[in-house]
Design a protein around this motif. Sequence first.
Motif, mmCIF file in Angstrom:
data_model
loop_
_atom_site.group_PDB
_atom_site.id
_atom_site.type_symbol
_atom_site.label_atom_id
_atom_site.label_comp_id
_atom_site.label_asym_id
_atom_site.label_seq_id
_atom_site.Cartn_x
_atom_site.Cartn_y
_atom_site.Cartn_z
ATOM 1 N N ALA A 36 0.879 -1.430 0.004
ATOM 2 C CA ALA A 36 -0.030 0.046 0.060
ATOM 3 C C ALA A 36 0.947 1.317 -0.258
ATOM 4 O O ALA A 36 0.608 2.050 -0.577
ATOM 5 C CB ALA A 36 -0.973 -0.125 1.323
ATOM 6 N N SER A 37 1.932 1.218 0.793
ATOM 7 C CA SER A 37 2.681 2.429 0.820
ATOM 8 C C SER A 37 3.358 2.728 -0.205
ATOM 9 O O SER A 37 3.949 3.789 -0.777
ATOM 10 C CB SER A 37 3.735 2.242 2.003
ATOM 11 N N LEU A 38 3.735 1.507 -1.235
ATOM 12 C CA LEU A 38 4.436 1.741 -2.425
ATOM 13 C C LEU A 38 3.796 1.937 -3.602
ATOM 14 O O LEU A 38 4.193 2.038 -4.618
ATOM 15 C CB LEU A 38 5.497 0.356 -2.558
ATOM 16 N N THR A 39 2.520 1.877 -3.586
ATOM 17 C CA THR A 39 1.598 2.057 -4.674
ATOM 18 C C THR A 39 0.379 3.188 -4.450
ATOM 19 O O THR A 39 -0.405 3.330 -5.131
ATOM 20 C CB THR A 39 0.869 0.829 -4.939
ATOM 21 N N THR A 40 1.216 4.201 -3.713
ATOM 22 C CA THR A 40 0.485 5.326 -3.571
ATOM 23 C C THR A 40 0.511 6.151 -4.638
ATOM 24 O O THR A 40 1.344 6.242 -5.666
ATOM 25 C CB THR A 40 1.098 6.349 -2.172
ATOM 26 N N PRO A 41 -0.595 7.045 -4.989
ATOM 27 C CA PRO A 41 -0.655 7.797 -6.264
ATOM 28 C C PRO A 41 0.702 8.961 -6.379
ATOM 29 O O PRO A 41 1.104 9.305 -7.558
ATOM 30 C CB PRO A 41 -2.262 8.357 -6.189
ATOM 31 N N HIS A 42 1.004 9.096 -5.195
ATOM 32 C CA HIS A 42 2.070 10.195 -5.256
ATOM 33 C C HIS A 42 3.597 9.593 -5.330
ATOM 34 O O HIS A 42 4.573 10.315 -5.520
ATOM 35 C CB HIS A 42 2.355 10.787 -3.537
ATOM 36 N N LEU A 43 3.505 8.371 -5.778
ATOM 37 C CA LEU A 43 4.590 7.752 -5.795
ATOM 38 C C LEU A 43 5.619 8.282 -7.328
ATOM 39 O O LEU A 43 6.760 8.422 -7.361
ATOM 40 C CB LEU A 43 4.527 6.123 -6.400
ATOM 41 N N LYS A 44 4.566 8.150 -8.457
ATOM 42 C CA LYS A 44 5.202 8.749 -9.851
ATOM 43 C C LYS A 44 5.212 10.071 -9.870
ATOM 44 O O LYS A 44 4.311 10.992 -9.879
ATOM 45 C CB LYS A 44 4.307 8.114 -10.745
ATOM 46 N N ILE A 45 6.462 10.758 -9.655
ATOM 47 C CA ILE A 45 6.443 12.227 -9.560
ATOM 48 C C ILE A 45 6.857 12.759 -10.851
ATOM 49 O O ILE A 45 6.721 14.105 -11.371
ATOM 50 C CB ILE A 45 7.381 12.634 -8.574
ATOM 51 N N ILE B 66 10.082 6.655 -3.717
ATOM 52 C CA ILE B 66 9.467 5.604 -2.728
ATOM 53 C C ILE B 66 10.081 5.890 -1.525
ATOM 54 O O ILE B 66 11.228 5.821 -1.208
ATOM 55 C CB ILE B 66 10.121 4.356 -3.274
ATOM 56 N N PRO B 67 9.433 6.094 -0.461
ATOM 57 C CA PRO B 67 9.490 6.457 0.934
ATOM 58 C C PRO B 67 9.889 5.076 1.719
ATOM 59 O O PRO B 67 8.935 4.095 1.420
ATOM 60 C CB PRO B 67 8.380 7.160 1.548
ATOM 61 N N GLU C 103 11.638 -7.086 -3.675
ATOM 62 C CA GLU C 103 10.598 -7.572 -4.639
ATOM 63 C C GLU C 103 9.610 -6.534 -5.155
ATOM 64 O O GLU C 103 9.456 -6.659 -6.306
ATOM 65 C CB GLU C 103 9.930 -8.905 -3.893
ATOM 66 N N VAL C 104 9.139 -6.077 -4.158
ATOM 67 C CA VAL C 104 8.056 -5.027 -4.844
ATOM 68 C C VAL C 104 8.721 -3.854 -5.726
ATOM 69 O O VAL C 104 8.118 -3.390 -6.658
ATOM 70 C CB VAL C 104 7.329 -4.236 -3.522
ATOM 71 N N VAL C 105 9.863 -3.252 -5.164
ATOM 72 C CA VAL C 105 10.370 -2.260 -5.817
ATOM 73 C C VAL C 105 11.003 -2.513 -7.435
ATOM 74 O O VAL C 105 10.648 -1.965 -8.371
ATOM 75 C CB VAL C 105 11.592 -1.720 -5.009
ATOM 76 N N LEU C 106 11.434 -3.713 -7.427
ATOM 77 C CA LEU C 106 11.754 -4.279 -8.755
ATOM 78 C C LEU C 106 10.803 -4.444 -9.572
ATOM 79 O O LEU C 106 10.626 -4.129 -10.874
ATOM 80 C CB LEU C 106 12.532 -5.390 -8.738
ATOM 81 N N TYR C 107 9.453 -5.106 -9.015
ATOM 82 C CA TYR C 107 8.348 -5.120 -9.908
ATOM 83 C C TYR C 107 7.874 -3.688 -10.336
ATOM 84 O O TYR C 107 7.377 -3.391 -11.309
ATOM 85 C CB TYR C 107 7.356 -5.610 -8.973
ATOM 86 N N ILE C 108 7.674 -2.893 -9.317
ATOM 87 C CA ILE C 108 7.237 -1.477 -9.707
ATOM 88 C C ILE C 108 7.947 -0.830 -10.643
ATOM 89 O O ILE C 108 7.492 -0.142 -11.666
ATOM 90 C CB ILE C 108 7.071 -0.553 -8.474
ATOM 91 N N ALA C 109 9.354 -0.910 -10.594
ATOM 92 C CA ALA C 109 10.309 -0.366 -11.342
ATOM 93 C C ALA C 109 10.218 -0.773 -12.814
ATOM 94 O O ALA C 109 10.145 -0.194 -13.842
ATOM 95 C CB ALA C 109 11.761 -0.452 -11.117
ATOM 96 N N PHE D 63 14.936 7.087 -3.389
ATOM 97 C CA PHE D 63 14.223 6.591 -2.041
ATOM 98 C C PHE D 63 14.500 7.487 -1.049
ATOM 99 O O PHE D 63 15.510 8.229 -0.793
ATOM 100 C CB PHE D 63 15.538 5.454 -1.678
ATOM 101 N N ASN D 64 13.488 7.836 -0.374
ATOM 102 C CA ASN D 64 13.506 8.791 0.827
ATOM 103 C C ASN D 64 13.864 7.943 2.074
ATOM 104 O O ASN D 64 12.767 7.180 2.364
ATOM 105 C CB ASN D 64 11.858 9.579 0.677
ATOM 106 N N VAL D 65 14.675 7.935 2.364
ATOM 107 C CA VAL D 65 15.011 7.421 3.845
ATOM 108 C C VAL D 65 15.007 8.313 5.091
ATOM 109 O O VAL D 65 15.690 7.733 6.192
ATOM 110 C CB VAL D 65 16.483 6.765 3.602
#
Length: 267
Positions: A144-153, A160-161, A176-182, A192-194
Amino acid sequence: MTERQLKVGDFMGIGRLPDQLSALTVLKHIKETIIILDDSQNIIWMNDIACNTLDSMLQLYGLNSVEEAVGKSIDHFRSIKDHNPHAIDFQSGFRSRVTIQDRYTAEAIISPVPVPDNKVLYIIILVDVTSHAQEEEERSELLASLTTPHLKIWDGILAIPITGLLTDERAEKLKEVVLYIALKEKADYLLFNVSALSKTDDRTSFYLTQISDALRLMGVNVYFVGVSPQLAMNASASIAEWRTFQTAKDALLYIMDLHGVKITGNA
């Protein structure tokens, strides 16, 4: 050993069942939580595992001990908030998941068993899936945190936070999720916002470097935003290879400059 031949139709099964093997013995030795209800759906018996598993949770239902649960209607427990509220068809049996206030999650199987005098008993088997449920919840939260509409800037630019604590398991899921989204978003750049990491040590930087290296193999440029002084001081030497920016805006301006995109007016 004396055995008796089971007749087809008596039980759904084949083979020989020893006379010495009583139904109670079977129930006592099944390593799952088992509860038996009478025809009025009152609890009449629980095995040892049920007693041990549920004892600490019965106070949530106003009971002081497992002994007090015997004789109680199953409705007493289904009336508690956070317990599975679905309507249950006891006559035909059912299978569902029940949760007790985030402390215990189980796959519940209820089976009606005909007995003499045209009555029915109900056997409830609870298979503990608490750990599995927690893993599913963590994965869902991460997704959910990685598929927020604000992800694509920007086209080809993703942000990605990364928050909380990066454990081995969570880092693997994150990768796994980040590679899929990329791949799905055809990302050229990933920020990456760390800044919201709860722990910033060399293990954390190892995880992030591992994810970053995997993205680079896919042709994605990886930048880190919001590296704290604690992370900079406590991280492993691999952090020296990171491309970092104080803010996402700084990173975005840098990317735009690389591509000759100029911003006019107030940025």
